[in-house]
Scaffold this motif. Sequence first.
Motif, PDB file in Angstrom:
ATOM      1  N   SER A  32      70.561  17.954  59.873  1.00 27.69           N
ATOM      2  CA  SER A  32      69.183  18.317  59.543  1.00 27.69           C
ATOM      3  C   SER A  32      68.336  18.599  60.775  1.00 27.69           C
ATOM      4  O   SER A  32      67.388  19.373  60.712  1.00 27.69           O
ATOM      5  N   LEU A  33      68.648  17.993  61.917  1.00 29.82           N
ATOM      6  CA  LEU A  33      67.875  18.228  63.126  1.00 29.82           C
ATOM      7  C   LEU A  33      68.296  19.534  63.789  1.00 29.82           C
ATOM      8  O   LEU A  33      69.495  19.813  63.941  1.00 29.82           O
ATOM      9  N   GLU A  34      67.311  20.309  64.212  1.00 27.92           N
ATOM     10  CA  GLU A  34      67.589  21.597  64.851  1.00 27.92           C
ATOM     11  C   GLU A  34      68.453  21.425  66.097  1.00 27.92           C
ATOM     12  O   GLU A  34      69.363  22.221  66.348  1.00 27.92           O
ATOM     13  N   ARG A  35      68.194  20.375  66.874  1.00 25.57           N
ATOM     14  CA  ARG A  35      68.962  20.099  68.090  1.00 25.57           C
ATOM     15  C   ARG A  35      70.437  19.858  67.752  1.00 25.57           C
ATOM     16  O   ARG A  35      71.337  20.329  68.448  1.00 25.57           O
ATOM     17  N   GLU A  36      70.690  19.118  66.680  1.00 26.90           N
ATOM     18  CA  GLU A  36      72.077  18.845  66.270  1.00 26.90           C
ATOM     19  C   GLU A  36      72.773  20.126  65.814  1.00 26.90           C
ATOM     20  O   GLU A  36      73.933  20.361  66.162  1.00 26.90           O
ATOM     21  N   ILE A  37      72.077  20.934  65.035  1.00 34.94           N
ATOM     22  CA  ILE A  37      72.649  22.192  64.547  1.00 34.94           C
ATOM     23  C   ILE A  37      73.024  23.081  65.731  1.00 34.94           C
ATOM     24  O   ILE A  37      74.131  23.607  65.803  1.00 34.94           O
ATOM     25  N   ILE A  56      69.931  28.590  70.359  1.00 34.73           N
ATOM     26  CA  ILE A  56      68.578  28.092  70.136  1.00 34.73           C
ATOM     27  C   ILE A  56      68.317  28.159  68.646  1.00 34.73           C
ATOM     28  O   ILE A  56      68.549  29.198  68.015  1.00 34.73           O
ATOM     29  N   VAL A  57      67.870  27.037  68.078  1.00 31.19           N
ATOM     30  CA  VAL A  57      67.584  26.962  66.651  1.00 31.19           C
ATOM     31  C   VAL A  57      66.185  26.395  66.482  1.00 31.19           C
ATOM     32  O   VAL A  57      65.853  25.374  67.091  1.00 31.19           O
ATOM     33  N   GLY A  58      65.380  27.042  65.660  1.00 29.40           N
ATOM     34  CA  GLY A  58      64.036  26.517  65.441  1.00 29.40           C
ATOM     35  C   GLY A  58      63.234  27.370  64.480  1.00 29.40           C
ATOM     36  O   GLY A  58      63.684  28.409  64.016  1.00 29.40           O
TER      37      GLY A  58
END
Length: 88
Positions: A32-37, A56-58
């Motif tokens: 669920s966390l963008e950093r983890e994805i 980069i995910v956000g």
Amino acid sequence: MSMQPVLKASDISPELKNDIFAISLKAVQEFSLEREIAGVVKKELDVKHGSTWHVIVGRSFGSYVTHEKGHFMYYYIGQLAFLVFKTA
């Protein structure tokens, strides 16, 4: 959230594009966390397609990047934007 990736910009081969979409969809379903994805997608790409990938995910970011020819994608999965590229 719609799980269908929406491609915005790319210079990548169809095979690599489909692989990146599959890796990204799996990561979105598992984390669920963008950093983890982003971390999962980067590590998988480094293993399968050689390093050095950047992910980069956000929901809101700006960017200006230099990448290897044929190794750049910008796409959405739901409200999450993905910027994926490889550098030399």
